[in-house]
Write a protein that holds these residues in place. Structure first.
Motif, mmCIF file in Angstrom:
data_model
loop_
_atom_site.group_PDB
_atom_site.id
_atom_site.type_symbol
_atom_site.label_atom_id
_atom_site.label_comp_id
_atom_site.label_asym_id
_atom_site.label_seq_id
_atom_site.Cartn_x
_atom_site.Cartn_y
_atom_site.Cartn_z
ATOM 1 N N ASN A 83 41.661 0.335 -21.030
ATOM 2 C CA ASN A 83 42.252 -0.552 -20.008
ATOM 3 C C ASN A 83 43.743 -0.328 -19.832
ATOM 4 N N LYS A 86 45.202 -1.085 -16.559
ATOM 5 C CA LYS A 86 45.291 -2.484 -16.124
ATOM 6 C C LYS A 86 46.460 -3.165 -16.825
ATOM 7 N N VAL A 90 45.011 -7.034 -21.125
ATOM 8 C CA VAL A 90 43.669 -6.586 -21.512
ATOM 9 C C VAL A 90 43.662 -5.186 -22.121
ATOM 10 N N ARG A 434 42.614 -15.736 -22.331
ATOM 11 C CA ARG A 434 42.817 -14.347 -22.735
ATOM 12 C C ARG A 434 44.230 -13.858 -22.503
ATOM 13 N N LEU A 435 45.025 -14.611 -21.728
ATOM 14 C CA LEU A 435 46.426 -14.215 -21.616
ATOM 15 C C LEU A 435 47.164 -14.522 -22.910
ATOM 16 N N TYR A 544 54.233 -12.984 -16.291
ATOM 17 C CA TYR A 544 53.197 -13.961 -15.965
ATOM 18 C C TYR A 544 53.479 -15.323 -16.579
ATOM 19 N N TYR A 547 51.430 -18.211 -15.312
ATOM 20 C CA TYR A 547 50.030 -18.194 -15.742
ATOM 21 C C TYR A 547 49.912 -18.501 -17.230
ATOM 22 N N VAL B 147 37.207 -5.583 -16.435
ATOM 23 C CA VAL B 147 38.007 -5.681 -17.660
ATOM 24 C C VAL B 147 37.218 -5.280 -18.902
ATOM 25 N N ALA B 392 48.008 -8.746 -11.779
ATOM 26 C CA ALA B 392 46.860 -8.108 -12.420
ATOM 27 C C ALA B 392 45.616 -8.987 -12.280
ATOM 28 N N GLU B 394 43.023 -9.538 -14.089
ATOM 29 C CA GLU B 394 42.601 -10.367 -15.220
ATOM 30 C C GLU B 394 43.476 -11.600 -15.355
ATOM 31 N N VAL B 395 44.688 -11.529 -14.798
ATOM 32 C CA VAL B 395 45.583 -12.695 -14.839
ATOM 33 C C VAL B 395 45.208 -13.659 -13.719
ATOM 34 N N ALA B 396 45.037 -13.097 -12.527
ATOM 35 C CA ALA B 396 44.710 -13.929 -11.367
ATOM 36 C C ALA B 396 43.379 -14.646 -11.557
ATOM 37 N N ALA B 397 42.528 -14.096 -12.420
ATOM 38 C CA ALA B 397 41.201 -14.682 -12.630
ATOM 39 C C ALA B 397 41.271 -16.139 -13.073
ATOM 40 N N ALA B 398 42.399 -16.554 -13.616
ATOM 41 C CA ALA B 398 42.554 -17.952 -14.041
ATOM 42 C C ALA B 398 42.213 -18.894 -12.884
#
Lengths: 638, 431
Positions: A83, A86, A90, A434-435, A544, A547, B147, B392, B394-398
């Motif tokens: 990954n 990405k 992750v 997961r963040l 982020y 988030y 992911v 990203a 995987e971040v926006a997935a929140a």
């Protein structure tokens, strides 16, 4: 004469070794018993450690002072950060290991831990001292007494190996005897037992492979380490190869499906969907023209290759036939046949979050015995079970990780509150945070906790402190470093981001999407340039921030709910304002707190709210009438 | 209990769901109370999911009362309002939204409210919400694949596809959300205020509209002594018609008061019917009413007393250019001019979304439902915008998880591990 220990660990696989090491690090006199000491830390399946979510678990085990990270560093012969394309949230480290070096590394680490003894023998039973567990009995009739026992039997409990459609052979692993008496002894304690299956592919002799027809998969060239505390020397690196199955293999498999143990009806246990056999792939996705096959080196000093992607329970002659249809393997000689294995597990809803068996105080389970798969999942549970066994004997508070603290916390909580209906493995999508749960910040997340609870040796604690200092240095550089437009714009152009015309702080640029921290550090000549891990950690937290804060807020709410305790003896059956399904599930699973209750499938947000009212009223001693107005709505009641 | 009431059953329950004629007797004295039809519904195949029985008795006030009393003495108790549906919900026979629909159905006072409630009871809205939730789960599955499985046979999912599908889900959420303004009015009716200067014909029109509508339920004095309110169904849609003419203009002071009262109602109105006689010109009073109307509330200008000016003659001047009304209708209660047009026009103005969608589409009828759908919509849009801005995936997935939660809370179900199930169904995963 009965030998006596604080904690006894039964089994020497990835769960057993972590359990024994954690228990001994906490100062408990610990004994690890296993049928074959030469196979401690053995990699029974593929010679790889890490991967998506799993790699984070290795980092967590290491941050908590565990064995797996160091042993992987000392034996890895191929490494990739999955990954990588990405976001850093992750990134997932994965290593191919030398099948011989890995267990040697494990053994070396165990041998260095005081208070840990090893003993070779098969355990056939447990004995009770009143209501609690007294200890274990060996096949030879020798008794060992213990304050707590951790059983990590892997696939050995009534294990049965299948190669082809025959009835199968009793075995714990290829060529090793299963553990039958122990399974019976545990079942006799009234535990619910069920059966799973899993499988492995054949291995081939590398000297018979035509590498000119294979695609090379090179590893990343870097000195990444799973261990944050000890820098093990990394061995020489090797490459892996990729090839593909095609029409020929499909034909062979389809024509012989009836001879497969899986499809011929010889196996009843349920297998993992994410680790399908080649039979499964052909049957379930008949239109897929091809499937990937990875050839992975088994070690530096062997030519043997692990044929990842062709897990099977077909008979030997069929394995031979389909292997030869694969480009590059036309002439390949099989060294070990693939097989499927069926084994007992104890459905994990019978456990507490400490991994102690509810109905047998002093007995702990970890690893595949709980219905999981994977070395990493086993190691994480082993550490939790071993630590809790020691803490119980010492009369200290249990060690439970939250879902917002670690993937290990997610794993244990999923097992205990949801149970399993296929061999369980971790995915990032199982984690709601997961963040927060990243591979880069595992030492910062868990190191201080591990130190506080006594899980770190002094040298590990010192290394943690040193790492903290470097982390702050990186964070401060981004906060204070001002880049002139000429420097900044080089990075911005590369990231296709709008250029600047005045000096600007590195942190401000880092907030922009696509602008990478490592590019800024290199361009700005930061003293730590090249230390990607710490830079990635800081990058994610800066970029982020919104988030991350959102997840932290949710985590806080969850912790509030987790603070609402549900005693073990609540009369759920009488809570008539809850749906029938919720009542049934709560009676069965008896969650320890409100947050756990909310994660049980079938317990709705409305049920959760009414549960709070019921518990409050039950505390006041007032009965609740079914017709009282139930509150319906969001579960954020606390 | 049924066995105690009907001794002729000799302790054996009747065949499920078959009606039988039985003698019902007093459990204490054994005296015959009535002969009636008895149907036995064993759980879980009953409305509540529990064992239940239905009795059909002779009517009147005494017989049912005696039998009820006998039931209570045999161990029953009276159900509280909504208890049957509550039990059905607790036993998993209906979800939260369906249970709300049952309550609405019982109270429905117009054809449109009945249709919406019935559709909701039948699971129409629940199904729509579940479909939308599945759309979100599908997006999460694409991300999970993106992911969690970086090395599979199938190539990675392009981000453009995820952005596009998010747009599709958002669009469907928007359509559902658009039913909320009208849907929420269905239960209580749209507050429709008749306003106008004294003697502009409000009261006669009020009475005419009530007389026209056969579906009047109540016509009672309003909560304030200075207004009269009535529920009326126009074109199948419910309205709460308010006439502010309770005060007669004996003197200037009171006249002003009347206007004040009207203005108070106007501020809360869903629709304003502004009356201006055909022979009177637009003036300051009309402008005052208009200025009190909240933004977005439709205004219909009714030129009343059409019969007072000769056919073909010009009306007195209306509002000056630039002041908009949604419709202008000439009315006369004397000869009935315009009444049909009012009936046909009003539903379309207040229940815009619903009238266009037709009768069978799911409708949001409660604030709770609107809030949840709006939250889900905002999160899906935030997800799409974040992805487009380079955040990203995987971040926006929140955002998706929040959207999913909002919809789950709406119907009162909670998910298992559906995301993974979806991934395994769609992609060939694993080495």
């Amino acid at each position: 004469m009965t030998r006596s220990y604080d904690v006894i660990v039964v089994g020497g696989g990835h769960a057993g070794t972590e359990a024994a090491a954690a228990s001994a690090r906490l100062g408990a006199r610990t004994l690890l018993i296993t049928p074959d000491l030469s196979r401690v830390g053995q990699m029974s399946c593929n010679p790889a450690i890490g991967g998506v979510a799993k790699g984070v678990v290795v980092r967590e085990v290491d941050a908590l002072g565990g064995v797996m990270g160091r042993a992987t560093d000392a034996s890895r012969i191929h490494f990739r950060m999955l990954n990588r394309s990405k976001g850093p949230a992750v990134w997932s480290p994965r290593a191919q290991c030398d099948r011989g070096l890995y267990p040697r590394g494990v053994r070396r680490i165990l041998d260095g831990i005081e208070k840990l003894d090893l003993f070779q023998e098969m355990i056939t039973g447990v004995w009770m001292e009143g209501e609690r567990l007294g200890g274990v009995v060996t096949r030879g009739g020798q008794r060992f007494s213990a304050g707590a026992v951790v059983v990590t039997a892997g696939t050995f409990l009534r294990g049965r190996i299948h190669v082809g459609g025959e009835a199968g052979v009793p075995a714990g692993r290829a060529g090793e005897a299963p553990s039958i008496e122990l399974a019976e002894a545990l079942e006799a304690r009234g535990l619910e037992v069920a059966r799973f299956k899993t499988g492995t592919p054949p291995r081939v002799d590398g000297r018979t492979v035509d590498f000119s027809r294979l695609e090379v998969q090179a590893g990343d060239v870097n000195d990444y380490r799973f261990s944050a505390y000890v820098d093990e020397p990394i061995p020489e690196q090797r490459v892996c190869w990729i090839t593909w199955t095609g029409e020929g293999l499909r034909k062979v498999v389809q024509e012989n499906l009836g001879r497969s143990a899986l499809y011929g009806g010889a196996i009843s246990g349920r297998g993992p969907r994410y680790c399908p056999s080649i039979e499964d792939k052909i049957v379930k996705f008949p239109n897929a023209p091809r499937h990937q096959v990875f050839l992975e080196p088994e070690g530096l000093e062997t030519t043997e290759l692990y044929v990842n992607g062709l897990s099977t329970s077909l008979p030997g002659d069929v394995q031979e036939a389909f292997i030869h249809t694969v480009p590059g393997l036309e002439e390949a000689r099989i060294t070990k046949l693939g097989y499927a294995i069926e084994y007992d597990y104890f459905p994990p809803h019978q456990l507490r979050h400490t991994l102690e068996v509810r109905s047998v105080p002093g007995l702990f389970f970890a690893g595949q015995i709980n219905g999981t798969t994977g070395y990493e999942e086993a190691a994480g549970q082993g550490l939790v079970a071993g630590a809790n066994a020691a803490l119980k004997v010492q009369g200290l508070e249990g060690f439970v990780l939250g879902r917002d603290q670690a993937y290990i916390g997610v794993l244990v909580d999923d097992l205990v509150t949801k149970g399993v209906d296929e061999p369980y493995r971790l995915f990032t999508s199982r984690a709601e945070f997961r963040l927060l749960l990243r591979q880069d910040n595992a030492p910062e997340r868990l190191g201080p906790l591990a130190e506080r609870r006594g899980l770190l040796l002094p040298e590990q604690a010192a290394a943690l402190k040193d790492r903290r200092r470097r982390w702050v240095e990186v964070r401060e550089w981004f906060r204070s470093e001002v880049l002139v437009p000429e420097t900044a714009n080089k990075v911005l152009r590369e990231a296709e981001s709008a250029e600047v015309n005045r000096p600007v702080r590195a942190e401000e640029l880092l907030r922009r999407p696509r602008v990478r921290g490592e590019s800024l550090a290199r361009a700005g000549g930061a003293p730590f340039a090249g230390n990607d891990e710490l830079v990635a950690a800081v990058e994610l937290e800066v970029k982020y921030e919104g988030y991350v804060r959102r997840e932290e807020d949710r985590a806080r709410r969850l912790r509030d709910q987790a603070g609402f305790l549900l005693p073990d003896d609540l009369p759920y059956a009488d809570f008539v304002t809850l749906s029938r399904e919720a009542r049934d599930k709560l009676v069965r699973l008896r969650p320890g707190n409100l947050a756990q209750a909310g994660r049980i499938p079938g317990v709705s947000p409305a049920d959760l709210q009414n549960l709070v009212l019921e518990v409050r009223r039950a505390r006041r001693g007032v009965a609740v009438d079914a017709t009282d107005e139930p509150s319906q709505g969001s579960p954020d009641i606390l | 209990m049924l066995l105690r009431l009907a001794p002729s059953l000799r302790g054996e329950l009747p065949r499920p769901r078959v009606t039988r004629l039985l003698s019902l007797k007093d459990p204490t004295t054994g005296a015959l109370l009535d002969r009636g039809l008895v149907t036995w519904f064993p759980g879980p195949s009953s409305y509540t999911g529990e064992d239940s029985a239905e009795l059909s008795l002779h009517g009147g006030s005494l017989v049912p009362a005696l039998v009820l009393d006998a039931c209570v003495r045999a161990g029953a108790r009276m159900a509280r309002p909504g208890e049957f549906t509550q039990r059905a919900y607790l036993n998993g026979k209906v979800d939260l939204v369906q249970a709300e629909g049952v309550a609405d159905l019982v109270e429905a006072e117009s054809e449109a409210a009945r249709r919406a409630a019935l559709a909701q009871t039948e699971g129409g809205l629940s199904r729509r919400v579940s479909e939308l939730r599945e759309g979100i789960v599908e997006l999460e599955a694409l991300l999970a694949y993106h992911v969690d499985f970086p090395e599979e046979d199938d190539p990675p999912v392009p981000l453009e596809r995820i952005v596009r599908e998010a747009g599709g889900v958002a669009e469907r959420l928007e359509i559902l959300q658009a039913t909320a303004p009208g849907g929420e009015l269905l239960r209580d009716g749209a507050l429709t205020v008749l306003a106008g200067r004294p003697n502009s014909g409000k009261s006669s029109l009020f009475n005419a509209l009530l007389g026209e509508a056969r579906a009047i339920v109540t016509a009672e004095p309003g909560t304030t002594r200075d207004a009269i309110e009535a529920r009326v169904s126009l074109g199948g849609y419910p309205f709460r018609l308010v006439d502010t003419a309770g005060i007669r203009p004996h003197e200037g002071e009171v006249e002003r008061l009347g206007i004040e009262v009207a203005r108070r109602y106007v501020a809360r109105a869903s629709l304003l019917l502004l009356c201006l006689p055909c022979d009177r010109a637009w003036g300051e009073e009309e402008a005052t009413f208009l200025s009190a109307v909240p933004v977005g509330v439709p205004v219909v200008l009714l030129r009343t007393m059409r019969d007072r000016i000769p056919r073909g003659a010009a009306k007195a001047p209306g509002p000056p250019g630039g002041i908009g009304t949604h419709a202008v209708i000439d009315v006369s209660v004397e000869d009935g001019t315009g009444l049909r047009e009012i009936r046909d026009t009003l539903p379309g103005l207040v229940y815009r979304g619903l009238v266009e969608l037709g009768g069978d589409a799911p409708v949001l009828t409660r604030r709770r439902q609107r809030v949840a759908v709006t939250r889900a919509l905002e999160e899906v849009l935030a997800f799409r915008n974040a992805l487009s801005a380079g955040v990203a995936a995987e971040v926006a997935a929140a955002h998706l998880r929040s959207a999913e939660t909002a919809l789950e809370e709406l119907v009162g179900v909670i998910s298992g591990d559906e995301v993974m199930d979806r991934v395994f169904a769609d992609f060939c995963i694993g080495k």
